[in-house]
Design a protein around this motif. Structure first.
Motif, mmCIF file in Angstrom:
data_model
loop_
_atom_site.group_PDB
_atom_site.id
_atom_site.type_symbol
_atom_site.label_atom_id
_atom_site.label_comp_id
_atom_site.label_asym_id
_atom_site.label_seq_id
_atom_site.Cartn_x
_atom_site.Cartn_y
_atom_site.Cartn_z
ATOM 1 N N LEU A 1 0.824 -1.208 0.000
ATOM 2 C CA LEU A 1 0.000 0.000 0.000
ATOM 3 C C LEU A 1 0.858 1.259 0.000
ATOM 4 C CD1 LEU A 1 -2.805 -1.166 2.442
ATOM 5 C CD2 LEU A 1 -3.111 -0.520 0.038
ATOM 6 N N ALA A 2 2.044 1.171 0.601
ATOM 7 C CA ALA A 2 2.950 2.320 0.586
ATOM 8 C C ALA A 2 3.347 2.674 -0.848
ATOM 9 C CB ALA A 2 4.190 2.027 1.423
ATOM 10 N N LEU A 3 3.420 1.670 -1.714
ATOM 11 C CA LEU A 3 3.747 1.933 -3.118
ATOM 12 C C LEU A 3 2.620 2.677 -3.827
ATOM 13 C CD1 LEU A 3 5.368 -1.501 -4.042
ATOM 14 C CD2 LEU A 3 6.536 0.678 -3.703
ATOM 15 N N LEU A 4 1.405 2.535 -3.305
ATOM 16 C CA LEU A 4 0.260 3.237 -3.887
ATOM 17 C C LEU A 4 0.036 4.606 -3.260
ATOM 18 C CD1 LEU A 4 -2.285 0.287 -4.202
ATOM 19 C CD2 LEU A 4 -1.271 1.560 -6.093
ATOM 20 N N GLU A 5 0.810 4.952 -2.245
ATOM 21 C CA GLU A 5 0.637 6.218 -1.543
ATOM 22 C C GLU A 5 0.700 7.428 -2.484
ATOM 23 O OE1 GLU A 5 0.003 9.079 1.298
ATOM 24 O OE2 GLU A 5 -0.352 6.905 1.403
ATOM 25 N N PRO A 6 1.580 7.426 -3.507
ATOM 26 C CA PRO A 6 1.588 8.578 -4.429
ATOM 27 C C PRO A 6 0.259 8.780 -5.154
ATOM 28 C CG PRO A 6 3.610 7.312 -4.659
ATOM 29 C CD PRO A 6 2.700 6.497 -3.790
ATOM 30 N N LEU A 7 -0.590 7.746 -5.171
ATOM 31 C CA LEU A 7 -1.880 7.832 -5.855
ATOM 32 C C LEU A 7 -3.019 8.094 -4.881
ATOM 33 C CD1 LEU A 7 -1.433 4.717 -8.176
ATOM 34 C CD2 LEU A 7 -0.937 7.111 -8.724
ATOM 35 N N ARG A 8 -2.685 8.451 -3.646
ATOM 36 C CA ARG A 8 -3.701 8.588 -2.600
ATOM 37 C C ARG A 8 -4.798 9.582 -2.978
ATOM 38 N NH1 ARG A 8 -4.119 7.682 2.971
ATOM 39 N NH2 ARG A 8 -5.340 9.238 4.099
ATOM 40 N N GLY A 9 -4.442 10.627 -3.711
ATOM 41 C CA GLY A 9 -5.434 11.629 -4.083
ATOM 42 C C GLY A 9 -6.268 11.249 -5.288
ATOM 43 N N SER A 10 -5.952 10.135 -5.931
ATOM 44 C CA SER A 10 -6.678 9.710 -7.131
ATOM 45 C C SER A 10 -7.811 8.755 -6.761
ATOM 46 C CB SER A 10 -5.723 9.017 -8.108
ATOM 47 O OG SER A 10 -4.646 9.862 -8.441
ATOM 48 N N ARG A 11 -8.808 8.697 -7.613
ATOM 49 C CA ARG A 11 -9.911 7.761 -7.402
ATOM 50 C C ARG A 11 -9.810 6.652 -8.441
ATOM 51 N NH1 ARG A 11 -14.581 7.172 -4.590
ATOM 52 N NH2 ARG A 11 -16.441 6.353 -5.634
ATOM 53 N N PHE A 12 -9.700 5.442 -7.990
ATOM 54 C CA PHE A 12 -9.600 4.289 -8.865
ATOM 55 C C PHE A 12 -10.162 3.081 -8.129
ATOM 56 C CE2 PHE A 12 -5.640 4.971 -6.568
ATOM 57 C CZ PHE A 12 -5.386 3.738 -5.980
ATOM 58 N N THR A 13 -10.354 2.004 -8.844
ATOM 59 C CA THR A 13 -10.834 0.768 -8.241
ATOM 60 C C THR A 13 -9.639 -0.056 -7.802
ATOM 61 O OG1 THR A 13 -12.629 0.808 -9.863
ATOM 62 C CG2 THR A 13 -12.397 -1.185 -8.545
ATOM 63 N N LEU A 14 -9.678 -0.539 -6.575
ATOM 64 C CA LEU A 14 -8.581 -1.348 -6.025
ATOM 65 C C LEU A 14 -9.116 -2.718 -5.653
ATOM 66 C CD1 LEU A 14 -5.695 -1.724 -4.969
ATOM 67 C CD2 LEU A 14 -6.442 -0.729 -2.802
ATOM 68 N N LEU A 15 -8.560 -3.744 -6.275
ATOM 69 C CA LEU A 15 -8.964 -5.120 -6.024
ATOM 70 C C LEU A 15 -7.932 -5.795 -5.123
ATOM 71 C CD1 LEU A 15 -11.138 -7.259 -7.053
ATOM 72 C CD2 LEU A 15 -9.348 -8.025 -8.619
ATOM 73 N N THR A 16 -8.365 -6.339 -3.988
ATOM 74 C CA THR A 16 -7.460 -7.075 -3.098
ATOM 75 C C THR A 16 -7.725 -8.569 -3.268
ATOM 76 O OG1 THR A 16 -8.992 -7.038 -1.205
ATOM 77 C CG2 THR A 16 -7.499 -5.178 -1.438
ATOM 78 N N VAL A 17 -6.668 -9.341 -3.427
ATOM 79 C CA VAL A 17 -6.832 -10.791 -3.641
ATOM 80 C C VAL A 17 -6.127 -11.602 -2.554
ATOM 81 C CG1 VAL A 17 -7.151 -10.568 -6.135
ATOM 82 C CG2 VAL A 17 -4.845 -10.888 -5.224
ATOM 83 N N GLN A 18 -5.883 -10.982 -1.395
ATOM 84 C CA GLN A 18 -5.161 -11.655 -0.315
ATOM 85 C C GLN A 18 -6.050 -12.672 0.406
ATOM 86 O OE1 GLN A 18 -4.906 -8.349 -0.915
ATOM 87 N NE2 GLN A 18 -2.808 -8.529 -1.633
ATOM 88 N N ASN A 19 -5.393 -13.644 1.050
ATOM 89 C CA ASN A 19 -6.079 -14.518 1.984
ATOM 90 C C ASN A 19 -6.484 -13.713 3.217
ATOM 91 O OD1 ASN A 19 -5.933 -16.985 0.545
ATOM 92 N ND2 ASN A 19 -3.813 -17.267 1.195
#
Length: 310
Positions: free
Chosen positions: A85-103
């Protein structure tokens, strides 16, 4: 065509990146270290149906905030979710769909807290994938996805359209995807098995495929599953009435030498998903104000065998 960012270049992330790239979408696969170098040099090596091919998916060590995605897929292990999620931090202000596939059942909530503008969907992926010797192998049944919200986005029309767009892109890329209005029951249904069998087997020094033939281990497994079912009910999650028998029947068809990734990592002393699987049961039990004696016994047995989960 849509723009995708996929965080995590393991088996599932790499597989999805090839399908979406082949379908003509703009895909950026985020990787680190040796895996990043291998992908830069060779691309994704994918083995399916007995055939192996090379797919040159664009890769990087970081997202580009100047080109936010339409959709992002979080495809790391659960113990890597915060760093992902830290890698996505630069996109924090953007709106997009985020799919999580974790157990486990916590990834969507963790992701939503970190990225409040994102439309977060939990997902359960069906299929067998492994990354071995740099090759992503997809064997057995065709890949399918069940996805849906776990929070208030279920009533947000814009979020619903974004979810439908993501599902449509995945379907067109050859990954049949079904949307559900509430993903929590499906996540807990999978959690009920993964969080119990993955700890019971090493607690007794058995393979997963041997547990049901061991009377004490088999009984403790059923008790632990019943605890998870009661906890889910107390937290407002309705599981299928036959979920325990269905899981035990499924486990009963395993070959005797089968192990789980959680078991292999625990026994090898490697980082594992324990905290978000077996180790999460007592935490959820406290939230539900319920005891979990079977799980407590399993954890005590693990400690007695020198297995100190992270």
């Amino acid at each position: 065509m849509s723009r995708f960012v996929i965080i995590g270049a393991g088996a599932i992330g790499s597989f999805l990146s090839t399908r979406l790239h082949d379908a003509g979408h703009e895909v950026l696969l985020i990787a680190r270290g040796a895996r990043l170098e291998a992908l830069r040099n060779m691309g994704v090596l994918l083995s399916e149906g007995g055939a192996e091919r090379q797919v040159r998916v664009p890769v990087s060590a970081a997202c580009d905030p100047a080109t936010p995605p339409d959709h992002a897929i979080l495809a790391t292990k659960t113990f890597q979710i915060e760093s992902a999620l830290a890698l996505l931090e630069p996109l924090r202000g953007s709106r997009f769909t985020l799919l999580t596939v974790q157990n486990g059942v916590e990834a969507p909530g963790i992701a939503q807290a970190a990225l409040p503008r994102a439309v977060v969907l939990g997902a359960r992926m069906h299929g067998f994938f492994e990354l071995e010797d740099g090759i992503v192998r997809h064997t057995g049944v065709p890949a399918t996805l069940l996805a849906g919200p776990v929070a208030d986005h279920a009533t947000d029309p814009a979020a619903g359209q974004a979810s439908a767009n993501l599902a449509g892109d995945l379907i067109a890329a050859g990954v049949p995807t079904t949307l559900t209005g509430d993903m929590r029951p499906a996540l807990w249904d999978k959690f009920l098995m993964a969080a119990t069998i993955g700890a019971v087997a090493p607690a007794f020094g058995l393979k997963v495929g041997q547990v049901l033939s061991h009377p004490q281990a088999s009984a403790l497994l059923r008790e632990a599953m019943a605890e998870v079912e009661r906890i889910a009910t107390a937290l407002g999650i309705e599981l299928p009435p036959d979920c325990i028998d269905e899981k035990l029947d499924f486990i009963g068809r395993f070959p005797p030498d089968v192990t789980s990734s959680l078991q292999r990592n625990l026994e090898a002393g490697r980082p594992s998903e324990f905290v978000h699987l077996s180790g999460a049961i007592p935490r959820f039990a406290r939230q539900a104000d319920l005891p979990c004696p079977a799980t407590d016994e399993i954890l005590a047995r693990l400690r007695a065998r020198g297995l100190q989960p992270d």
